[in-house]
Design an enzyme around this catalytic site. Structure first.
Site, PDB file in Angstrom:
ATOM      1  N   VAL A  18       7.599 -22.169  18.730  1.00 42.87           N
ATOM      2  CA  VAL A  18       7.362 -22.873  17.476  1.00 42.87           C
ATOM      3  C   VAL A  18       7.088 -21.833  16.409  1.00 42.87           C
ATOM      4  O   VAL A  18       6.294 -20.905  16.628  1.00 42.87           O
ATOM      5  CB  VAL A  18       6.170 -23.844  17.592  1.00 42.87           C
ATOM      6  CG1 VAL A  18       5.839 -24.446  16.230  1.00 42.87           C
ATOM      7  CG2 VAL A  18       6.467 -24.943  18.599  1.00 42.87           C
ATOM      8  N   PRO A  43       4.150 -17.720  10.476  1.00 46.33           N
ATOM      9  CA  PRO A  43       5.561 -17.491  10.789  1.00 46.33           C
ATOM     10  C   PRO A  43       5.812 -16.125  11.428  1.00 46.33           C
ATOM     11  O   PRO A  43       5.070 -15.168  11.190  1.00 46.33           O
ATOM     12  CB  PRO A  43       6.249 -17.603   9.423  1.00 46.33           C
ATOM     13  CG  PRO A  43       5.311 -18.410   8.573  1.00 46.33           C
ATOM     14  CD  PRO A  43       3.932 -18.045   9.050  1.00 46.33           C
ATOM     15  N   SER A  44       6.850 -16.065  12.228  1.00 49.63           N
ATOM     16  CA  SER A  44       7.314 -14.824  12.842  1.00 49.63           C
ATOM     17  C   SER A  44       6.255 -14.140  13.694  1.00 49.63           C
ATOM     18  O   SER A  44       6.268 -12.918  13.865  1.00 49.63           O
ATOM     19  CB  SER A  44       7.826 -13.840  11.768  1.00 49.63           C
ATOM     20  OG  SER A  44       8.869 -14.439  11.017  1.00 49.63           O
ATOM     21  N   ARG A  45       5.332 -14.925  14.215  1.00 54.62           N
ATOM     22  CA  ARG A  45       4.282 -14.432  15.104  1.00 54.62           C
ATOM     23  C   ARG A  45       3.317 -13.453  14.427  1.00 54.62           C
ATOM     24  O   ARG A  45       2.596 -12.731  15.102  1.00 54.62           O
ATOM     25  CB  ARG A  45       4.890 -13.782  16.364  1.00 54.62           C
ATOM     26  CG  ARG A  45       5.673 -14.756  17.255  1.00 54.62           C
ATOM     27  CD  ARG A  45       4.749 -15.844  17.763  1.00 54.62           C
ATOM     28  NE  ARG A  45       5.388 -16.748  18.706  1.00 54.62           N
ATOM     29  CZ  ARG A  45       5.931 -17.915  18.370  1.00 54.62           C
ATOM     30  NH1 ARG A  45       5.943 -18.303  17.111  1.00 54.62           N
ATOM     31  NH2 ARG A  45       6.470 -18.697  19.283  1.00 54.62           N
ATOM     32  N   LEU A  46       3.292 -13.451  13.102  1.00 48.37           N
ATOM     33  CA  LEU A  46       2.341 -12.600  12.375  1.00 48.37           C
ATOM     34  C   LEU A  46       1.073 -13.413  12.110  1.00 48.37           C
ATOM     35  O   LEU A  46       0.684 -13.670  10.961  1.00 48.37           O
ATOM     36  CB  LEU A  46       2.961 -12.092  11.072  1.00 48.37           C
ATOM     37  CG  LEU A  46       4.182 -11.189  11.250  1.00 48.37           C
ATOM     38  CD1 LEU A  46       4.751 -10.779   9.902  1.00 48.37           C
ATOM     39  CD2 LEU A  46       3.819  -9.955  12.079  1.00 48.37           C
TER      40      LEU A  46
END
Length: 537
Positions: A329, A510-513
């Site tokens: 996700v 977002p983007s695992r940050l």
């Protein structure tokens, strides 16, 4: 019966607008024509009552059934019934006759079942844009109702309804949708490539009573849905297709026998799957229409699954295969910045906890409790937080349970709260101690009496010969304290309190940050103080 046949004649006229009736492979009984039985509403098939069978199952209707309802074992291992076209029509005739069910009543329940099935799998956060393609008959009515419910579920539906039916039932459904500002889109205004503008397409064109080849504009609409299947040759995400009861263009019993028809991602069967559903290969097959009483199921030899809880739909067939490595996700959340959080982590936790409660999450106070024994072997389980303040976080349990024993050997623990809809986690670590007996006593007697008795009955984590042992003791104690007398708290039951020395607040991004802010308790000038550090995600 005259009223029923009057309704049937009206439906027959509607059907003739769609396609000229072909010759039938099997001649129906002269007393019961297929044009009256098979043209009953798609929705009327799924609501049965105990008195129906004896009223309409005359010798002529029995002769009309070519073969019995076919039981089959789905891949899941549960027996499941499939209906032939004529069997479905017979049930329709029964429902629409002496039982007094109206078309609009049944259509409402059918459309709700379809909307509930869609929302089970395709969440509005990712599949918000819905196109419902509705035919001129009752299958199209199901689609209109489903679109209205999906609007209230948080989706953004649009309607393509090229051959509108002039009857008040259908004009009323259109008015309801227009009052919600749900747009109606003509066939000409639809893009040739439906994949760009929609996430879900509901195929509500034709039901089990349809015969022959679809006529314009439905033949072209079906072609466009078929063309979406080429998405596998590109890497473009395609809109999912949800067919109502029968994939449009399929033969009710033989399925997509020519191999060029729609291949829906989801099929929502109504009452019981039709024979063509055996050839459905998509990942999601649901049954909708929760109105078959046991006596009728037995009369018609219907093998159907049980509906969970209060759900209007139930998954049938084998669950889809899932590529676990591809499950992800992409979180979208407000930033969690150091200058915006509270300096006291307990105050920050209360802020987040209150927001989680306000969001309507179920059991916001559920937390994973992680402990370890004297040999440093860890274990975890879900428990319920029952209080927190500047002194720590409190929960209750049996002191002789596994977690109780481990906390006696190693009085340190970690807590984890996960609030999925907010993309948030909170980790808390620290030493643990038992709370005063008076506090445990007060909490114990604030619980429902059934829970108090349950705490006595359960020798938590010990081996039980069978569930009946628990029930027998529970019933015995219930009778013993039926006079309302005080139920004594077990001596081995009470509360623990974790005194935090570390917090971590996690906000998905977002983007695992992800944002991770850690509060650690440190000594500053001889006094304990909380320090905030940002951790790499």
């Amino acid at each position: 019966m005259r009223n029923v046949m009057r309704r049937v004649r009206t439906m027959t006229f509607t059907f003739l607008l769609q396609s000229p009736p072909p010759s039938l492979p099997i001649s129906p009984s002269p007393q019961f024509s297929l044009s009256s039985s098979a043209l009953l509403s798609t929705t009327a098939q799924r609501f049965l009552a105990p008195s129906q069978g004896s009223l309409l199952r005359s010798a002529s209707i029995r002769a009309f059934c070519t073969k019995p309802i076919i039981p089959n074992m789905e891949d899941s291992g549960s027996p499941l019934s499939y209906l032939t076209q004529r069997e479905a029509a017979e049930i329709d005739e029964t429902l629409m006759g002496p039982l007094g069910f109206s078309v609009d009543q049944l259509m409402e329940l059918a459309g709700l079942s379809v909307a509930a099935s869609v929302s089970e799998v395709y969440k509005p956060e990712e599949y918000r844009r819905v196109l419902a393609i509705c035919g001129p008959g009752n299958n199209g009515g199901d689609g209109l109702v489903a679109a209205r419910h999906l609007h209230h579920f948080g989706y953004k539906p649009s309607i393509c309804y090229p051959k509108r039916t002039a009857k008040s039932l259908y004009t009323g459904l259109v008015t309801q949708l227009e009052s919600l500002s749900v747009p109606f889109v003509s066939v000409d205004d639809l893009p040739e490539d439906l994949s760009k503008d929609f996430d879900v397409i509901i195929d509500a064109m034709f039901g089990f009573s349809f015969h022959g080849a679809p006529r314009p504009p439905f033949d072209d609409l079906i072609r466009r849905l078929v063309s979406l299947q080429t998405y596998e040759q590109t890497l473009q995400k395609h809109p999912v297709i949800v067919s109502v009861d029968i994939p449009s263009g399929w033969n009710v019993e033989e399925g997509d026998h020519e191999g060029g028809g729609i291949k829906p991602d989801m099929l929502v069967s109504l009452t019981a799957p039709k024979l063509c559903a055996k050839r459905f290969c998509g990942p999601h097959h649901f049954l909708g229409g929760r109105f078959v009483p046991p006596s009728v199921a037995e009369k018609y030899k219907l093998e159907l699954p049980s509906y969970p809880g209060t759900s209007m739909c139930v998954r049938i067939g084998k669950p889809p295969k899932v590529d676990i490595s591809a499950m992800r996700v992409n979180y979208v959340s407000p930033e969690l910045l150091e200058e915006q959080v509270e300096t006291d982590p307990t105050v920050q936790f209360r802020k987040w906890f209150d927001e989680a409660v306000a969001s309507g999450l179920r059991e916001t106070n559920a937390m994973a409790l992680c402990t370890a024994n004297k040999d440093k072997k860890p274990s975890s389980r879900m428990v319920l937080l029952k209080g927190f303040d500047e002194n720590g976080f409190v929960w209750f349990t049996n002191y002789e349970s596994k977690k109780g024993s481990e906390l006696s050997e190693n009085p340190c623990a970690a807590l984890l709260f996960y609030w999925e809809s907010l993309n948030r986690q909170v980790r808390i670590e620290g030493p643990v101690e038992r709370i005063p007996e008076s506090e445990s006593e007060n909490y114990y007697h604030s619980r429902p009496r059934g829970s108090q008795i349950g705490a006595i009955v359960s020798k938590q984590s010990s081996v039980v010969p069978g569930r009946h042992i628990l029930y027998d003791e529970y019933e015995e104690l219930t009778k013993k304290y039926s006079d309302g007398s005080v139920i004594p708290k077990p001596k081995n039951w009470g509360g623990f309190r974790l005194k935090p020395n570390l917090f971590e607040f996690w906000q998905g991004q977002p983007s695992r940050l992800h944002d991770r802010l850690q509060y650690s308790l440190q000594d500053v000038n001889g006094k304990p103080a909380w320090k905030i550090h940002r951790l790499a995600p």
